[in-house]
Design a protein around this motif. Structure first.
Motif, PDB file in Angstrom:
ATOM      1  N   PRO A 440       0.854  -1.191   0.000  1.00 27.58           N
ATOM      2  CA  PRO A 440       0.000   0.000   0.000  1.00 27.58           C
ATOM      3  C   PRO A 440       0.885   1.233   0.000  1.00 27.58           C
ATOM      4  CG  PRO A 440       0.042  -1.028   2.157  1.00 27.58           C
ATOM      5  CD  PRO A 440       0.773  -1.946   1.239  1.00 27.58           C
ATOM      6  N   ALA A 444      -1.819   6.472   0.945  1.00 27.15           N
ATOM      7  CA  ALA A 444      -3.128   5.886   1.239  1.00 27.15           C
ATOM      8  C   ALA A 444      -3.271   5.641   2.732  1.00 27.15           C
ATOM      9  CB  ALA A 444      -3.307   4.593   0.467  1.00 27.15           C
ATOM     10  N   LEU A 445      -2.183   5.154   3.333  1.00 28.62           N
ATOM     11  CA  LEU A 445      -2.244   4.868   4.773  1.00 28.62           C
ATOM     12  C   LEU A 445      -2.389   6.163   5.559  1.00 28.62           C
ATOM     13  CD1 LEU A 445       0.418   2.067   5.156  1.00 28.62           C
ATOM     14  CD2 LEU A 445      -2.062   1.889   4.991  1.00 28.62           C
ATOM     15  N   ARG A 447      -3.751   8.874   4.473  1.00 27.80           N
ATOM     16  CA  ARG A 447      -5.133   9.351   4.298  1.00 27.80           C
ATOM     17  C   ARG A 447      -6.081   8.578   5.191  1.00 27.80           C
ATOM     18  NH1 ARG A 447      -3.672   9.800  -0.990  1.00 27.80           N
ATOM     19  NH2 ARG A 447      -4.596   7.816  -1.613  1.00 27.80           N
ATOM     20  N   LEU A 448      -5.876   7.257   5.242  1.00 31.08           N
ATOM     21  CA  LEU A 448      -6.753   6.434   6.079  1.00 31.08           C
ATOM     22  C   LEU A 448      -6.632   6.863   7.540  1.00 31.08           C
ATOM     23  CD1 LEU A 448      -8.691   4.058   6.218  1.00 31.08           C
ATOM     24  CD2 LEU A 448      -6.728   2.555   6.497  1.00 31.08           C
ATOM     25  N   GLY A 449      -5.383   7.058   7.969  1.00 29.39           N
ATOM     26  CA  GLY A 449      -5.172   7.516   9.334  1.00 29.39           C
ATOM     27  C   GLY A 449      -5.839   8.862   9.557  1.00 29.39           C
ATOM     28  N   VAL A 451      -8.438  10.049   7.987  1.00 27.89           N
ATOM     29  CA  VAL A 451      -9.886   9.857   8.080  1.00 27.89           C
ATOM     30  C   VAL A 451     -10.258   9.359   9.468  1.00 27.89           C
ATOM     31  CG1 VAL A 451     -11.748   8.347   7.309  1.00 27.89           C
ATOM     32  CG2 VAL A 451     -10.381   9.563   5.634  1.00 27.89           C
ATOM     33  N   GLY A 452      -9.459   8.414   9.961  1.00 30.28           N
ATOM     34  CA  GLY A 452      -9.723   7.891  11.307  1.00 30.28           C
ATOM     35  C   GLY A 452      -9.676   9.010  12.335  1.00 30.28           C
ATOM     36  N   ALA A 453      -8.635   9.808  12.248  1.00 25.63           N
ATOM     37  CA  ALA A 453      -8.484  10.893  13.219  1.00 25.63           C
ATOM     38  C   ALA A 453      -9.631  11.892  13.090  1.00 25.63           C
ATOM     39  CB  ALA A 453      -7.148  11.586  13.002  1.00 25.63           C
ATOM     40  N   LEU A 455     -12.628  11.319  12.006  1.00 21.99           N
ATOM     41  CA  LEU A 455     -13.857  10.744  12.550  1.00 21.99           C
ATOM     42  C   LEU A 455     -13.850  10.817  14.074  1.00 21.99           C
ATOM     43  CD1 LEU A 455     -14.461   7.633  10.283  1.00 21.99           C
ATOM     44  CD2 LEU A 455     -15.856   9.683  10.479  1.00 21.99           C
ATOM     45  N   LEU A 456     -12.705  10.515  14.664  1.00 15.70           N
ATOM     46  CA  LEU A 456     -12.616  10.604  16.124  1.00 15.70           C
ATOM     47  C   LEU A 456     -12.877  12.034  16.570  1.00 15.70           C
ATOM     48  CD1 LEU A 456      -9.567   8.319  16.966  1.00 15.70           C
ATOM     49  CD2 LEU A 456     -11.987   7.892  17.374  1.00 15.70           C
TER      50      LEU A 456
END
Lengths: 480, 299, 296
Positions: A440, A444-445, A447-449, A451-453, A455-456
């Motif tokens: 990956p 991308a990672l 961005r994923l992180g 998004v996670g942050a 959302l939190l």
């Protein structure tokens, strides 16, 4: 481009601008008898046509930048080189370049706007002789791209072929080889076409090409001893479809997100003697679809070190498929790892040979003696898969808790437990080392992180809204 | 201010309020008097728009059924028992209900201070005693200084001491000029707060008098509740009945109807019989002599 | 201490001519409900359960993929979808079912309605407040999963996580609305929550298993099967999750292909309208009933 220009022997340098040569007389073009199969309506020669007509055999004809509205027919072995990507525009009718002599090289042109007559197979470049080289061309808005007919020992290299945005049924093939043995197809990008197809062509090497948004990324019909290597085939209906061919090697290809009604990464139909190694098949509807292959008993179908990940179905076997051997493959997170169309089991195929099996991400056993091989056999026997194989409509209920409930019943009640579809007696505990890995990308990672942050954070903000407001001391004491 | 016009409320077949009409002009204070089940609470809930009913109720000219929100904006309401989320903070509760009235509370503490709850703002509602909860309800009812106060048996869940204190607070805070409608069956509340008494009997208006006349008429008959140990309770009952009292058993003691000038007579009878009385309470009864709230446990 | 009424009045702004408009009251009640919800035990429990299960799913699938780093509608997303289907409807249904009924039981509702608020404001405020709490729960749960996946090097598409939250929220709005309808109808909170759990079972298991049996026993036609399944908001959530991951439903076999062929990209509108209907219709019915029913 410049380097090549300087190196060229430069027999004739015709910097032509269509309108520049005003006194030129339109010449009737003579059609040589053996090639008269397609008696094209004689057209007046354009600027390039005239330059070609003036060039001797073996000449290098260079064409400068500009837009040339003409249809070419090359009847002598010449090298036609575009300098600064000149454009040959077919004006939306017929073929554009026809190569009717052996050893012709066509390089560095933008060729665009063919007709859309499927019956006449309007092509950007049609090759009717052997040892042609077509390279560094950009083919745009074309029905057929490069059509090699009886053109063995040719080279199709580093072209970019983009079809017309038509309905799939009205598209032509981006690349077609018809009896073009020993041709090299390398480094091309083909998109929005029908197929890249090989008919009756032996010993072809297809290497390092990219194909997307086509019907079949690569399609072999009756083509033997073909090597398909290092290609990237994505978002086609089928990545590679091998039909009625033999002796095919598929190595280190990336077959991703091939979906749609067929939706196979690799399709095999009555193909014999094939070796499929180190490919990555991911996100396809079906990773590998096996129908009547291998066709004879000469050699088992070999699947080694492939990664089949995140496909709806890893491998689908038609009941006719037997004598395939899967070893050292990684079956990761396919929604259904292996399926049998219709009923039946896979006893005629092997999922382990000797001490080597495959890696199954759904393997539930463990490895007490730490030899890298699971202590229990891997059996695929889930009730819901069994039901789905029998009644495909039930796929509608995939990923639902109801599916889990059915699986639970299947495990808990032996009487409804289906026969295992297949057995891997020596499943690997860890994914096997494979020749092609996809990591990956870091972005991308991140961005994923992110998004996670984020959302939190949103969750935290909502909780913040709910925080009790403090009963602060009244600043003015609330007293007048 | 409150105009109740032929209001009827039925629950299934039972008629809780039967064609009641009542006009309460601004500044008037009216007590609804009656036994349990007479329809006091039902009528109050109709006024608050909590029930659908036939007839018409207007508060400050706003129809309760159709423009209930406007009508209720004029009403401060204290229920029998405060219904709050237990986890709600006291100051938070004040803020919340102020916001619902479109008020911004600068200092919840000063609002709480007015009802003697200063320093309790940080507590949770469940940590308050019954009396404190009622005072909180009163503080909330007084938010925005509404012209109408509706009280529904506000002291029913309080002990004798708390009752007196609360009624005192009420009379101080309600001030002059406020229209008050309240349900009660305690004569001291009626005499303190009401100018007018409306007696409800089985959902109908029985009599309307001013509160002094009413109190006098009540005094004719009172009910004495005596707390007596179980071992001697039956004996006490026999003695009292033998002496001409219409006494009967009730919970942990006896209920004895007494005439206005003879409230102490039962004590004499029981003292002669050497029966110990642990506690007593004088309960107001309506003119007909029926006990107003026979269910109430002794303090 | 002499002029209490006067000092009460002083602590307040001047009295407005009319009570606050609907949006203001809805907001006040929603924030109140949100505060109560996030302080309540159910919220804590569900958030922890959802986050823990989600993390479990993410962690296990990250292990299983062996860092192949391939994304697709893999087991991670499938597992999370499954988790949402199981937990979110239960959460939303019980939260909705508990809201009105338990307030009525505890006398809170009557007291609240005696204030200058309309019943619709109360219902809507509670709905939004609970929806906010559910959104927070979903964000925290899925956000934690996304972080764990990113740290484990699992290339699940970030957009998939956002879609998951959005769609799960859409689903929870429908379930919340249904729960509130139950709550308005039920006499007691325990009955309401019991009914909610029954509905949850019906939507999660009974209807799907019934349709499966129907497909096997009666050979239901594909369009019938798809239509019946689409009536269930849980299935719609699932379909849409798949659609958002791949922009195709062919993973669902013949019925999925039927949907693709029949509706094409308009299938999104079909899904939107089904979820919206579930979010609005039960709430509207609840509002009508709530306005007619005594709150005590």
């Amino acid at each position: 481009m410049n380097a090549r220009m300087l190196q060229s022997r430069c027999a004739v340098f015709a910097l032509v601008l269509g309108a520049a040569i005003s006194g030129a007389v339109a010449q009737e073009h003579e059609v040589p008898a053996p090639l008269a199969a397609r008696p094209a309506t004689p057209r007046p020669l354009g600027a390039i046509g005239r330059a070609l007509a003036a060039a001797p055999d073996g000449a290098v004809v260079e064409i400068g930048p500009g837009v040339y509205h003409e249809h070419l027919r090359i009847t002598r072995p010449v090298t036609l080189v575009g300098v600064g990507m000149p454009v040959i525009d077919g004006g939306g009718s017929g073929d554009i370049v026809e190569i009717a002599a052996p050893e012709v090289t066509l390089r560095g042109f933008v060729i665009r706007n063919t007709g859309i007559d499927l019956d006449k197979e309007n092509a950007a470049v049609r090759v009717l002789a052997s040892r042609a080289t077509i390279e560094d061309c950009v083919l745009e808005d074309i029905l057929f791209g490069i059509d090699l007919r009886d053109a063995p020992d040719s080279v199709v290299r580093s072209n970019r072929i983009g079809g017309k945005r038509l309905d799939v049924a009205r598209r032509g093939d981006g690349l077609r080889l018809w009896r073009a043995d020993r041709t090299l197809v390398e480094g091309n990008t083909i998109h929005d076409g029908r197929d890249a197809i090989l008919w009756y062509s032996k010993g072809v090497v297809v290497r390092g090409n990219v194909s997307h948004n086509c019907r079949y990324g690569l399609h072999l019909m009756y083509s033997d001893e073909v090597t398909i290597e290092g290609n990237r085939l994505e978002r086609n209906s089928v990545g590679v479809y091998l039909m009625y061919s033999a002796g095919v090697e598929l190595r280190r290809n990336l077959l991703v997100n091939n979906r749609g009604p067929s939706g196979y990464g690799i399709g095999l139909k009555e193909t014999d003697r094939f070796v499929i190694t180190d490919n990555v098949l991911s996100g396809n509807r079906v990773g590998v679809y096996i129908d009547g292959s291998p066709f004879t008993n000469k050699m088992p179908g070999m699947f080694r070190r492939n990664t089949l990940a995140c496909n709806d179905i890893g491998v689908t076997f038609l009941p006719s498929a037997r004598n395939n051997e899967f070893v050292d493959n990684n079956f990761i997170d396919n929604i259904e790892q292996v399926s049998v169309a219709g009923r039946g089991n896979l006893s005629a195929n092997r999922f382990w040979v000797g001490e080597r099996g495959n890696y199954w991400s759904d393997y539930t056993g463990y490895d007490q003696n730490r030899d890298g091989i699971g202590d229990f056999v891997h059996e695929s026997q889930t009730l819901f898969e069994n039901m789905m194989d029998r009644e495909p409509k039930l796929r509608l209920f995939l990923f639902s808790p109801a599916q889990q409930a059915v699986e639970f019943v299947g495990r808990a009640v032996p009487s409804v437990r289906p026969e295992p579809k297949f057995v891997d007696e020596v499943p690997l505990m860890r994914p096997a080392e494979v020749g092609l890995n996809v990591r990956p990308e870091r972005g991308a990672l991140v961005r994923l992180g992110g998004v996670g942050a984020a959302l939190l954070l949103v969750g935290g903000l909502v909780l913040g809204l709910a925080r009790t407001p403090r009963d602060g001391q009244p600043a003015n004491g609330g007293v007048a | 201010m409150i105009r109740i016009d032929s209001v009827t409320k039925r629950f299934g077949r039972a008629t809780a309020v039967d064609n009641v009409s009542l006009d309460i002009p601004a500044g008037d204070s009216v007590a609804l008097w009656g036994v349990n089940g007479a329809g006091k609470t039902t009528l109050i809930r109709c006024v608050l728009g909590l029930y659908r009913f036939s007839g018409r109720i207007e508060v400050g000219g706003h129809d309760v059924g159709r423009r209930g929100k406007r009508a209720r904006a004029l009403i401060g309401y204290v229920p029998q028992e405060l219904g709050f989320h237990d986890e709600l903070g006291v100051a938070e509760a004040v803020r919340y209900f102020a916001l619902l009235r479109g008020l911004r509370v600068r200092s919840a503490e000063s609002v709480l201070d007015d009802v003697g709850l200063a320093g309790h703002g940080g507590k949770r509602v469940r940590e308050l005693s019954g009396g404190m909860k009622q005072r909180l309800a009163l503080a909330i009812a007084m938010l925005g200084n509404p012209p109408v106060l509706v009280l529904d048996e506000v002291t029913a869940s309080l002990d004798a001491c708390g009752r007196g204190e609360f009624v005192g607070l009420l009379s101080r805070l309600s001030g002059a000029g406020r229209t008050i409608l309240f349900a009660s069956h305690r004569i001291e509340e009626v005499t303190t707060l009401a100018r007018r008494v409306v007696v409800l009997e089985a959902g109908r208006i029985g009599a309307q008098t001013d509160s002094e006349t009413f109190a006098e008429s009540l005094g004719l008959h009172s009910m004495l509740h005596l707390t007596i140990r179980e071992s001697t309770r039956r004996l006490a009952l026999e003695h009292l009945c033998a002496s001409g009292f219409a006494a009967r058993m009730n919970g942990v003691g006896l209920l004895v109807p007494v005439a206005r000038e003879q409230k102490a007579a039962p004590f004499r009878v029981l003292a002669e019989a050497r029966i110990a009385i642990d506690d007593f309470e004088l309960i107001a009864a309506d003119a007909a002599g029926a006990p107003a709230h026979t269910q109430e446990a002794q303090p | 201490m002499t002029a209490h009424a006067a000092s009460t009045a002083r602590a307040l702004d001047t009295r407005p001519a009319r009570p606050p408009a609907m949006p203001a009251n809805v907001l006040t009640i929603a924030l109140r409900e949100l505060r109560d919800a996030v302080r309540s035990r159910w919220f804590l429990l569900y958030t922890l359960a959802f986050a823990a299960l989600g993390l479990g799913v993410s962690y296990v699938s990250a292990l299983g993929s062996g860092g192949a780093g391939l994304s697709g509608f893999g087991r991670t997303t499938a597992g999370l979808v499954n988790l949402v289907l199981l937990v979110v409807p239960l959460m939303a249904l019980t939260a909705g079912a508990g809201s009105i009924a338990s307030d009525r039981e505890r006398g809170i509702l009557a007291y609240l309605l005696a204030q200058p608020v309309s019943r619709f404001e109360v219902l809507l405020g509670k709905y939004f407040g609970l929806a906010g709490a559910l959104l927070a729960c979903l964000c925290l749960g899925v956000g934690a999963c996304a972080l764990v996946l990113a740290l484990k090097g699992e290339a699940t598409r970030p957009a998939a996580m956002l879609w998951l939250v959005g769609l799960a929220f859409g689903l929870s709005l429908g379930m919340l609305s249904l729960g509130m309808l139950v709550s308005v109808l039920a006499r007691r909170a325990s009955v309401a929550v019991g009914t909610a759990i029954f509905l949850w079972l019906a939507l999660v298991f009974v209807s799907d298993l019934g349709l499966m049996a129907g497909a096997l026993a009666f050979r239901l036609r594909i369009e019938t099967l798809f239509a019946l399944a689409t009536a269930n908001p849980l299935q719609v959530f699932k379909f849409w999750s798949l659609h958002s991951a791949d922009a195709t439903l062919d993973v669902l076999g013949p019925a999925g292909l039927y949907a693709v062929d029949t509706f094409g990209d308009h299938v999104v509108w079909l899904f939107t309208s089904v979820l919206a209907a579930w979010a609005v219709v039960p709430l509207a019915i609840a509002a009508v009933i709530f306005s007619r029913r005594a709150p005590v």
